[in-house]
Motif scaffolding. Structure first.
Motif, PDB file in Angstrom:
ATOM      1  N   GLN A  90      -1.719  -0.835  39.854  1.00 39.76           N
ATOM      2  CA  GLN A  90      -1.201   0.139  38.903  1.00 39.76           C
ATOM      3  C   GLN A  90      -2.202   0.367  37.763  1.00 39.76           C
ATOM      4  N   GLU A  91      -2.099   1.530  37.150  1.00 42.50           N
ATOM      5  CA  GLU A  91      -2.848   1.789  35.923  1.00 42.50           C
ATOM      6  C   GLU A  91      -2.228   0.919  34.833  1.00 42.50           C
ATOM      7  N   MET A  92      -3.064   0.235  34.051  1.00 41.25           N
ATOM      8  CA  MET A  92      -2.575  -0.655  32.995  1.00 41.25           C
ATOM      9  C   MET A  92      -2.933  -0.049  31.644  1.00 41.25           C
ATOM     10  N   ILE A  93      -1.941   0.051  30.767  1.00 38.94           N
ATOM     11  CA  ILE A  93      -2.150   0.535  29.409  1.00 38.94           C
ATOM     12  C   ILE A  93      -1.569  -0.499  28.456  1.00 38.94           C
ATOM     13  N   ILE A  94      -2.393  -0.951  27.502  1.00 37.45           N
ATOM     14  CA  ILE A  94      -1.978  -1.950  26.533  1.00 37.45           C
ATOM     15  C   ILE A  94      -1.784  -1.277  25.184  1.00 37.45           C
ATOM     16  N   PHE A  95      -0.625  -1.462  24.575  1.00 39.39           N
ATOM     17  CA  PHE A  95      -0.384  -0.958  23.220  1.00 39.39           C
ATOM     18  C   PHE A  95      -0.683  -2.068  22.232  1.00 39.39           C
ATOM     19  N   SER A  96      -1.479  -1.738  21.233  1.00 38.30           N
ATOM     20  CA  SER A  96      -1.870  -2.705  20.225  1.00 38.30           C
ATOM     21  C   SER A  96      -2.032  -2.009  18.884  1.00 38.30           C
ATOM     22  N   ARG A  97      -1.599  -2.674  17.829  1.00 36.48           N
ATOM     23  CA  ARG A  97      -1.813  -2.122  16.490  1.00 36.48           C
ATOM     24  C   ARG A  97      -3.292  -2.228  16.101  1.00 36.48           C
ATOM     25  N   ASN A  98      -3.983  -3.183  16.706  1.00 39.90           N
ATOM     26  CA  ASN A  98      -5.424  -3.329  16.477  1.00 39.90           C
ATOM     27  C   ASN A  98      -6.141  -2.231  17.254  1.00 39.90           C
ATOM     28  N   HIS A  99      -7.310  -1.892  16.842  1.00 45.22           N
ATOM     29  CA  HIS A  99      -8.059  -0.840  17.530  1.00 45.22           C
ATOM     30  C   HIS A  99      -9.076  -1.424  18.504  1.00 45.22           C
TER      31      HIS A  99
END
Length: 177
Positions: free
Chosen positions: A70-79
């Motif tokens: 699967q395509e993986m997308i990580i959400f993070s407040r850090n850039h």
């Protein structure tokens, strides 16, 4: 349009993880011989995870890639980019709205209240698969936090896998399958 789905296990008192991100309670829960995971993951094209959840999941796999199909997308407040994965620090609501319009299989949300709360408030989650384990944790990472959505979901089904009970709900306005 792709569906946005939450699929995950919680303790009876509503925690996704115990104190210090502990998942031992889940790993020691008897799930019987089968679960719904194998059929579920075949429907998923994109996994959207919170950064902390991603990093904790990697520990459980000894660093092996998570969901390589699967395509993986990580959400993070850090850039910062996490492990070379596509890392997003923008508004999750706008991002998920755009993502669901792209062609492909469904979108799986994996994470706690920090990721889910704005998506719940925006009414973006189409299906809920919640497995409930017979354990009380008292503290930890909650599935739900305060949000602004006030809506009724439609019950789809209940299944049992060993000690886990899986509840499946969807938005009330979705067509019956």
């Amino acid at each position: 349009m792709r569906k946005v789905i939450f699929y995950g296990a919680i303790s009876l008192d509503g925690y996704l993880a115990g104190k210090n991100e502990d998942l031992e309670w889940l790993l020691t829960t008897n799930t019987g011989e089968t679960t719904s995971y194998e059929e579920f993951i075949k429907t998923i094209g994109t996994v959207v995870m919170g950064r902390i959840t991603y990093q904790e999941a990697l520990k459980l796999t000894n660093g092996a890639p998570l969901y390589p199909e699967q395509e993986m997308i990580i959400f993070s407040r850090n850039h910062e980019i996490i492990d070379g994965q596509k890392t997003v620090s923008s508004d999750p609501v706008a991002y998920i709205k755009e993502l669901r319009e792209k062609r492909g299989k469904d979108i799986w949300l994996v994470g706690g209240a920090d990721l889910l709360t704005p998506l719940i408030s925006a009414n973006l989650i189409d299906h809920w698969y919640i497995q409930i384990a017979p354990v009380l944790l008292g503290k930890g990472k909650r599935l739900f936090d305060s949000h602004s959505l006030n809506t009724r979901l439609r019950f789809v089904e209940m299944r049992q896998f060993g000690e886990l009970v899986e509840l499946h709900y969807c938005k009330a306005n979705l067509p019956r399958v």
